[in-house]
Design an enzyme around this catalytic site. Sequence first.
Site, PDB file in Angstrom:
ATOM      1  N   GLU A 127       0.820  -1.218   0.000  1.00 24.85           N
ATOM      2  CA  GLU A 127       0.000   0.000   0.000  1.00 24.85           C
ATOM      3  C   GLU A 127       0.855   1.269   0.000  1.00 24.85           C
ATOM      4  O   GLU A 127       0.528   2.253  -0.663  1.00 24.85           O
ATOM      5  CB  GLU A 127      -0.938   0.013   1.218  1.00 24.85           C
ATOM      6  N   ASP A 254      -5.282  -9.698  -8.416  1.00 27.61           N
ATOM      7  CA  ASP A 254      -5.511  -8.675  -9.449  1.00 27.61           C
ATOM      8  C   ASP A 254      -4.294  -7.986 -10.056  1.00 27.61           C
ATOM      9  O   ASP A 254      -3.946  -8.178 -11.217  1.00 27.61           O
ATOM     10  CB  ASP A 254      -6.509  -7.623  -8.936  1.00 27.61           C
ATOM     11  N   GLU A 390     -12.274   0.964 -10.036  1.00 27.23           N
ATOM     12  CA  GLU A 390     -11.881   0.070 -11.134  1.00 27.23           C
ATOM     13  C   GLU A 390     -12.788   0.162 -12.366  1.00 27.23           C
ATOM     14  O   GLU A 390     -12.314   0.038 -13.500  1.00 27.23           O
ATOM     15  CB  GLU A 390     -11.824  -1.383 -10.638  1.00 27.23           C
TER      16      GLU A 390
END
Length: 491
Positions: A127, A254, A390
């Site tokens: 992150e 992903d 997204e």
Amino acid sequence: ESPDHDFRSWSPPGGDRYTEYKDGDDPYVITPSIIAKSDDVARTRREHVKNAMKHAWGGYKKYAFGHDEVAPLNKSYKDGWGGMGTTLVDSLDTLWLMDMKEEFWEARDWVRDHLKSDIPQTVSTFETTIRSLGGLLAAYDWSGDKTFYDKALDLGERLFHAFDNNVLPSRSVNLHTGTAVSPGSTNIAEAGTLQVEFRFLAEVTGQKKFKEKSERAFEALRKLNPDNGLFPYLVSSGATSFRNAVVTFGAMGDSFYEYMLKLWLQGGKKETVYRDMWDKSMNGVHDELLKQSNPHGLWYIAETNRGSINPKFDHLVCFMGGALALGAYTDPKGLDSSRAQRDLKTAKALTYTCYQMYARAKTGISPEMVRFTGSNDFKGTPKYYILRPETVESLFILNYLTGDPIYREWGWEIFQSIEKYCKTEIAYASLTNVDEPGSVEDRMESFFLAETLKYLYLLFDPDTEVDILNKHVFNTEAHPTRIFPVPVVKT
């Protein structure tokens, strides 16, 4: 749209419209005059997205400046990311691309005078790399301001201790001591979504170690080499074996797949090993994971566990529409090849499904996840929405590449719903249930400004300098930096 467009009067029109787009076909001929007309409308909508950024930034500046996040309902701040001004750093390139230069330079001054990476905190390697390092690098690349270079190098050096112990990076690292916390396993997304950032850092600093060590981790994952190109997401930290058999294009999987394509693009399409990984994985998607719903035949990417199908679909998977389209338009075999046409058709079909996840909800906003079960294609579960980007990311990419204005129409519906149902007095809030208008939650993730509003703005910005085919590559937090070669900074 007029400057005083009233979003409060917006009523989401429901699902099952534009069904001619369901299978990824091209139902209409897109002429230059259609594109020109769409561009004219888009320029008026662009201003409304910029107003949304001004509103959210204003609340952040007033109640949380220099903190990680603003609390959109309580009018206070949160420091859940270690107190490194995460929202501010994540927003820098959005401010730049929206030409909010006054706010940009004010934020730069905070970065110069107050941003400290030397904090006694253990932070998420993944992150902090995608949000903070990526944000600083993009701010540097667009503005050329040395402050961002210096801060990126300092943060990058600290985060890079994650690579000290194992071939795969540790999932967390103490930014002060450099101590990397190393459990026995990690996931492919956290290990394989650091390379765009560290390669760029190597490119502008001339320090090859950032490139070589981060690429070594990607190479270790590649060598696990599943036959179908589909990687179970849990791996041992030595990259010797998979630790589960779950294949997903949602959370924990992903962005590893995304970076196969992005690394190839970033390097100027020279490192064929990455493109080959991408194409092998996309063949696996088409052979094993691409499914249709009952009764309307919406296309989606399923998860598998030891080969058995799990019809679960995270909103996160909606990045795949954009990724497949970008892969098709850059296919070494050419856009007209059967492979590129297959991938483009799937890209469009998946994006229609993702649009339906929004359109069918009462608020016109998608839940965090759906399951493709029951008698009406899918059910939202859980039904919360945390301002995720997204779907609008894929709408931007598809509109940019194909010129079809339909993606702008869908994006405008989504934006109007966000304005109506998520806007608070000072910023924007998440929803606990997309079928319950008013179910707001006191949470505004930094990616709302870094990604969601940026992609919406770019969707409506026909005049952008961003060039996803020739000049820029976006990291997974929507931070665009230049494709190599990029000049080394003279220090």
